[in-house]
Design a protein around this motif. Structure first.
Motif: not given
Length: 267
Positions: A80-87, A108-115, A138-146
């Motif tokens: 999709v134009p303008g979209v980048r998907v990262t595992m 990337k690690s969770l720390r490398q993908m904060p937002r 994992v749960l803390d990261w999910i709550r933060r990025v949400h």
């Protein structure tokens, strides 16, 4: 055919839900209801416009995730134009699926993908799902990025991980057909559908339903024309040979065998 496996599976999941839900609710109580205000979608970057910010989609990998839960939406979104998907994963590197025979690399690690702009949580086997439901990192990261996502999404039992993070309280949601009862235990309102959109949370049903949700997201992150074109690009035109893909119409013996096969049990 014995239902011993089904009983054991229900017991393990029920115990895990009870152990994690309280922590998730406590961690998110201050933020108010999980259902979001109406979503405002940023204009994504076009193929010829490199000045605009790309929409970042993070697909969370964890040991024991189900391959198609992650790869199906990836294929629907990665072009999709303008979209980048990262595992992403707790640590960058190879992550094994629920069969143990396939590995996918987390860039990337969770720390490398904060937002990330979009969070996608695939489902997994029982061990992978329940382990993630009790993984505080994992749960803390999910709550933060949400707090900052445009969309927070899940496929299959990934919704139970969202629920363990406390994000589905009072939210209409769906999941894998055999896991529907556990949605209530994480505070969600089970709602039938290939995918269910509630505010900025979108949950997909089991495994292949992630493709449906991915195509829906393709349109939401760009426009309907792109969504239609991506559906053709991946030639998504299901015509299953047996007609047993709906648990509400499949017979009991088929449902029991399906659960054994998905769990890797001897048949």
């Amino acid at each position: 055919m014995s239902d011993r496996y089904g009983q054991d599976r229900r017991g393990v999941l029920r115990t895990m839900v009870g152990a994690t839900l309280g922590a998730g609710i406590a961690a998110t109580a201050a933020a108010g209801p999980a259902a979001a205000d109406p979503v405002t979608i940023p204009v994504p970057e076009s193929a010829a416009d490199g000045d605009r910010k790309r929409v970042e989609v993070a697909v969370l990998l964890y040991e024991g995730f189900t391959a198609l839960d992650a790869v199906g939406p990836y294929e629907a979104l990665c072009r999709v134009p303008g979209v980048r998907v990262t595992m992403v994963a707790a640590k960058a590197g190879l992550v094994r699926t629920d069969t143990g025979e396939l590995g996918i690399a987390a860039a990337k690690s969770l720390r490398q993908m904060p937002r990330p702009d979009v969070l996608l949580i695939p489902g997994g086997g029982e061990l992978g799902t329940t382990s993630s439901m009790s993984n505080t990192q994992v749960l803390d990261w999910i709550r933060r990025v949400h707090r900052h996502t445009i969309w927070t999404t899940s496929v299959c039992t990934g919704s139970l991980i969202l629920g363990a993070a406390g994000l589905l309280r009072g939210v209409p949601a769906t999941t894998y057909w055999a896991s529907r009862p556990y949605l209530k235990e994480v505070g969600a309102i089970y709602t039938p559908g290939r995918f269910v959109e509630a505010g900025k949370i979108i949950t997909a049903a089991g495994v292949s339903a992630g493709i449906d949700m991915g195509l829906h997201l393709a349109a939401r992150l760009s426009n309907e024309q792109i969504g239609r074109a991506m559906e053709l690009a991946v030639e998504y035109d299901p015509d299953p040979p047996f007609g047993t893909g709906n648990p509400d119409t499949a017979d009991a013996e088929t449902r029991a065998l399906a659960l054994k096969l998905i769990a890797g049990a001897a048949v």
